[in-house]
Design a protein around this motif. Structure first.
Motif, PDB file in Angstrom:
ATOM      1  N   SER A 212     -15.910 -30.495  35.404  1.00 29.06           N
ATOM      2  CA  SER A 212     -16.777 -29.510  35.695  1.00 29.06           C
ATOM      3  C   SER A 212     -15.928 -28.250  35.552  1.00 29.06           C
ATOM      4  N   PRO A 213     -16.498 -26.983  35.314  1.00 25.11           N
ATOM      5  CA  PRO A 213     -15.610 -25.830  35.206  1.00 25.11           C
ATOM      6  C   PRO A 213     -14.907 -25.636  36.209  1.00 25.11           C
ATOM      7  N   TYR A 214     -13.533 -24.984  36.115  1.00 19.71           N
ATOM      8  CA  TYR A 214     -12.783 -24.548  37.003  1.00 19.71           C
ATOM      9  C   TYR A 214     -11.965 -23.344  36.556  1.00 19.71           C
ATOM     10  N   THR A 215     -12.046 -22.250  37.428  1.00 18.70           N
ATOM     11  CA  THR A 215     -11.815 -20.858  36.889  1.00 18.70           C
ATOM     12  C   THR A 215     -10.491 -20.324  37.896  1.00 18.70           C
ATOM     13  N   ALA A 216      -9.657 -19.652  37.449  1.00 11.66           N
ATOM     14  CA  ALA A 216      -8.735 -18.659  38.132  1.00 11.66           C
ATOM     15  C   ALA A 216      -8.943 -17.532  37.582  1.00 11.66           C
ATOM     16  N   GLY A 298     -16.739 -15.264  41.336  1.00  8.34           N
ATOM     17  CA  GLY A 298     -16.904 -16.720  41.669  1.00  8.34           C
ATOM     18  C   GLY A 298     -15.875 -17.539  41.086  1.00  8.34           C
ATOM     19  N   VAL A 299     -14.701 -17.087  41.253  1.00 13.43           N
ATOM     20  CA  VAL A 299     -13.453 -17.913  40.786  1.00 13.43           C
ATOM     21  C   VAL A 299     -13.210 -18.945  41.792  1.00 13.43           C
ATOM     22  N   ASP A 300     -12.821 -20.128  41.438  1.00 15.21           N
ATOM     23  CA  ASP A 300     -12.177 -21.119  42.323  1.00 15.21           C
ATOM     24  C   ASP A 300     -10.815 -20.866  42.894  1.00 15.21           C
TER      25      ASP A 300
END
Length: 328
Positions: A212-216, A298-300
């Motif tokens: 699933s998407p993971y963002t920084a 909403g970044v991880d």
């Protein structure tokens, strides 16, 4: 809690040395580890007197030796400067030295100007077409794909996690297509941040690495006991950005009281725009800034960026940023 990581450009200060900058990086990485930062990023830049991280994999080995648990990450390797097999060998070596702690972020910018690029023996004319091919080839080397007909040793079979880094929609689309985590350079190029994250999440296709998407996204933090002190500490980075934008980069300068107010209005506006993803002030100021940034994106993972002239003040800022981040 949203993960906090840290980006270090390994700044060389006016009156300092490359050796001192590297020693500071190792000390800061150990400090970040003790504070609970998740990942320590180092970026590739070339031909810049104020940045000591050009040999990124070597610097990561130095940082890895000074730490024991924090992940060490290229943030990133500018892949157009390198043959994928060489990067597979370098990061396979790092993975052998520091198993389970290595991440490889990839960017398509040269991290330099055209003159430096030519000195690196690279032809950048076809970057947009070549970069995705190079990323896939690098994946194959790290997987030990026999179809390549050649082995990257060390490297093959390590499956070092890859990231795509960027400040435009291109990187977001590529990361989504390949099912890789995506990091946005909003600490100096914030314009496409929201659109890039939306495209990445909407177009993401699961992969063997990521389901699933993971963002920084990067966020500048200059924290101190008072807002005035934090503003003063931030002035060194402000000077560096102005110097870079006026094609006059150099070593990191000492803080300069009233620096920003001394600039002409158009220069102040440019600086405010470039550094809009920032928090400068006390723990409460940073907490509010971080919360707003995370609520917006909403970044991880938030990648804290913070270059300062004074090493002790930088360590203190890192501690205050973590204190603020623990409430997220």
């Amino acid at each position: 809690m949203t993960k906090l990581s840290f980006l270090d450009l390994v700044p060389v200060t006016e009156g300092g040395s490359v050796a001192q900058a590297l020693a500071n990086a190792a000390d800061l990485a150990a400090h970040a580890e003790a504070l609970g930062y998740y990942r320590y990023w180092v970026a590739e830049h070339h031909g810049m007197a104020g940045i000591a991280s050009a040999a990124t994999s070597v610097v990561l080995a130095h940082i890895g030796a000074a730490t024991s648990t924090i992940r060490i990450a290229a943030g990133g390797i500018m892949l157009p400067n390198h043959a994928p097999m060489v990067i597979a060998e370098q990061f396979g070596t790092l993975e052998a030295l520091f198993p389970g702690r290595v991440d490889l972020g990839l960017g398509r910018a040269p991290g330099s100007d055209g003159i430096v690029a030519r000195a690196l023996r690279r032809n950048l004319a076809s970057d947009e077409r070549q970069f995705p091919q190079d990323v896939v080839e690098l994946q194959a080397f790290l997987a030990g794909d026999e179809a390549l007909g050649i082995r990257a040793v060390p490297g093959e079979g390590t499956h070092v996690p890859l990231w795509i880094l960027g400040s435009s929609l291109f990187g977001a689309q590529l990361a989504a297509a390949l099912g890789l985590p995506y990091a946005f350079a909003s600490h100096f190029a914030p314009d496409a941040l929201d659109e890039a994250l939306a495209i990445y999440r909407r177009q993401f296709k699961p992969s063997a690495q990521l389901s699933s998407p993971y963002t920084a996204a990067a966020f500048n933090i200059f924290a101190a006991g008072t807002r005035d002190e934090a503003e003063l500490l931030a002035s060194s980075q402000q000077q560096a950005f102005v110097a870079l934008r006026t094609s006059n980069p150099g070593r990191m300068q000492p803080p300069l009281p009233g620096y920003k107010d001394s600039l002409p209005p158009n220069a102040r506006a440019i600086l405010d725009h470039v550094l809009q993803c920032s928090a400068v002030g006390t723990v409460d100021d940073v907490r509010a800034g971080l919360k707003s940034f995370v609520d917006r994106t909403g970044v991880d993972e938030v990648i804290v960026a913070s270059s300062m002239y004074d090493h002790a003040a930088r360590k203190r800022s890192l501690a205050l940023a973590m204190e603020a981040g623990q409430s997220l």
